[in-house]
Design an enzyme around this catalytic site. Structure first.
Site, PDB file in Angstrom:
ATOM      1  N   SER A 112       1.971   8.107   2.355  1.00  0.00           N
ATOM      2  CA  SER A 112       2.983   8.617   1.433  1.00  0.00           C
ATOM      3  C   SER A 112       3.821   9.697   2.116  1.00  0.00           C
ATOM      4  CB  SER A 112       2.305   9.126   0.159  1.00  0.00           C
ATOM      5  OG  SER A 112       3.245   9.317  -0.874  1.00  0.00           O
TER       6      SER A 112
ATOM      7  N   ASP B 223       5.193  -0.463  -6.090  1.00  0.00           N
ATOM      8  CA  ASP B 223       5.352   0.946  -5.758  1.00  0.00           C
ATOM      9  C   ASP B 223       6.839   1.265  -5.716  1.00  0.00           C
ATOM     10  OD1 ASP B 223       5.292   3.490  -4.647  1.00  0.00           O
ATOM     11  OD2 ASP B 223       4.166   2.920  -2.869  1.00  0.00           O
TER      12      ASP B 223
ATOM     13  N   HIS C 189       0.709   2.203  -5.185  1.00  0.00           N
ATOM     14  CA  HIS C 189       0.740   3.367  -4.312  1.00  0.00           C
ATOM     15  C   HIS C 189      -0.642   4.030  -4.326  1.00  0.00           C
ATOM     16  CE1 HIS C 189       3.013   6.567  -2.243  1.00  0.00           C
ATOM     17  NE2 HIS C 189       2.137   7.383  -2.806  1.00  0.00           N
TER      18      HIS C 189
END
Length: 313
Positions: free
Chosen positions: A158, A253, A283
């Site tokens: 991320s 996501d 995610h």
């Protein structure tokens, strides 16, 4: 929002971990919720992994890190600089522990997990400077922790995927350190939020588009650093001569298309890039690797890539 039945069954632990969470709007509240979420999905560290918490001196800041090493390993091992996720605002060495020891165990590498400074207290370039400083230190001092400075990789999830991309760009631009590989897992790279994935998965159920916009705005100080390639790697002017790169996205996501677009840019520049998309996953899917076979397969694909480049002759 799609019904929960649409998502891969391996995502059930992620969905359950978010249920019943108290409302969180301030950074303090969000950090508390993130800690609870990470704790619900964590697993005890295996006894065959040793750790050492220490600080690494970098220009302007001593950066806390956690060094992971396979117990009993002989000789210098390849090294991975790992950056956790959390929108540049959340996360620490404990919330990312399960991910970091997983890389150490399954890649057979020394992993240096970076506790970079967080927003809003420390906007860009603090997280980037901390992470690059650790990478540069490691290139010169890897032997101190049983590592091989000739076999370095960067990896992150991320926001950490953003930092991994930024470190690869900076290492190329600055002429060092040489990297064997870059692995970016569900990365945010700074693409515009008009892309299809931002619209289709605006409301999550894991990450949401409004939350991602907030993270980016705070990290980049609004428009001030929005197009700086080390803050938003998607805005780099040159994607050539990067290390072999693995871009790993979740299909469901909002920032899926950040990964797709970034991989395409490297490919169009003639670079070595592998793009993999975890079908019907959310995610954060790597947090389900210990409870779901399909999520485990995604983790193994990541580790296969890193092993291939770090353990090659």
């Amino acid at each position: 929002m799609k019904p929960e039945s649409f998502f891969h069954p391996d995502m059930r632990p992620l969905l359950d971990a978010r249920k019943g969470m108290p409302p969180a709007t301030t950074p303090k509240e969000m950090r508390r919720a993130w800690t609870l979420y990470a704790r619900a999905l964590a697993a005890p560290r295996p006894s065959e992994i040793t750790t050492q918490d220490r600080t690494i001196p970098t220009p302007g800041h001593d950066v806390p890190v956690r060094v992971y090493r396979p117990a009993g390993a002989r000789g210098p091992l390849p090294c991975i600089v790992y950056m956790h996720g959390g929108g540049f605002m959340l996360g620490d060495l404990d919330s990312s522990d399960t991910s970091a020891w997983g890389l150490c165990a399954d890649v057979n590498a020394v992993v240096v997990s970076v506790d970079y400074r967080l927003t809003p207290e420390h906007p860009y370039p603090a997280a980037f400077d901390d992470s690059f400083g650790v990478l540069r230190w490691l290139s010169q001092h890897a032997a101190e922790i049983g590592g091989d400075p000739a076999r370095l990789a960067v990896s992150g999830e991320s926001a950490g995927g953003n930092l991994a991309a930024a470190l690869a760009l900076a290492a190329r631009d600055r002429g060092s350190p040489a990297l064997r590989a870059c692995a970016m897992v569900y990365p945010c790279t700074g693409e515009e939020t008009t892309l299809p994935s931002y619209v289709e998965y605006k409301d999550g159920p894991s990450l949401t588009t409004p939350r991602m916009e907030m993270y980016t705005d705070v990290y980049c100080s609004g428009a001030k650093h929005r197009r700086d390639p080390y803050a938003s790697p998607a805005f780099a002017s040159d994607f050539s001569n990067l290390p072999p790169t693995f871009v790993h996205s979740a299909e469901c996501d909002p920032i899926r298309d950040d990964g797709r677009m970034y991989a395409a840019k490297i490919a169009q520049a003639g670079g070595s890039v592998t793009y993999r998309e975890a079908k019907r996953m959310l995610h954060g899917f790597l947090r389900a690797r210990l409870t779901g076979a399909a999520a485990r397969a995604e983790h193994e694909a990541l580790c296969d890539f890193l092993r291939a480049h770090l353990h090659a002759d």
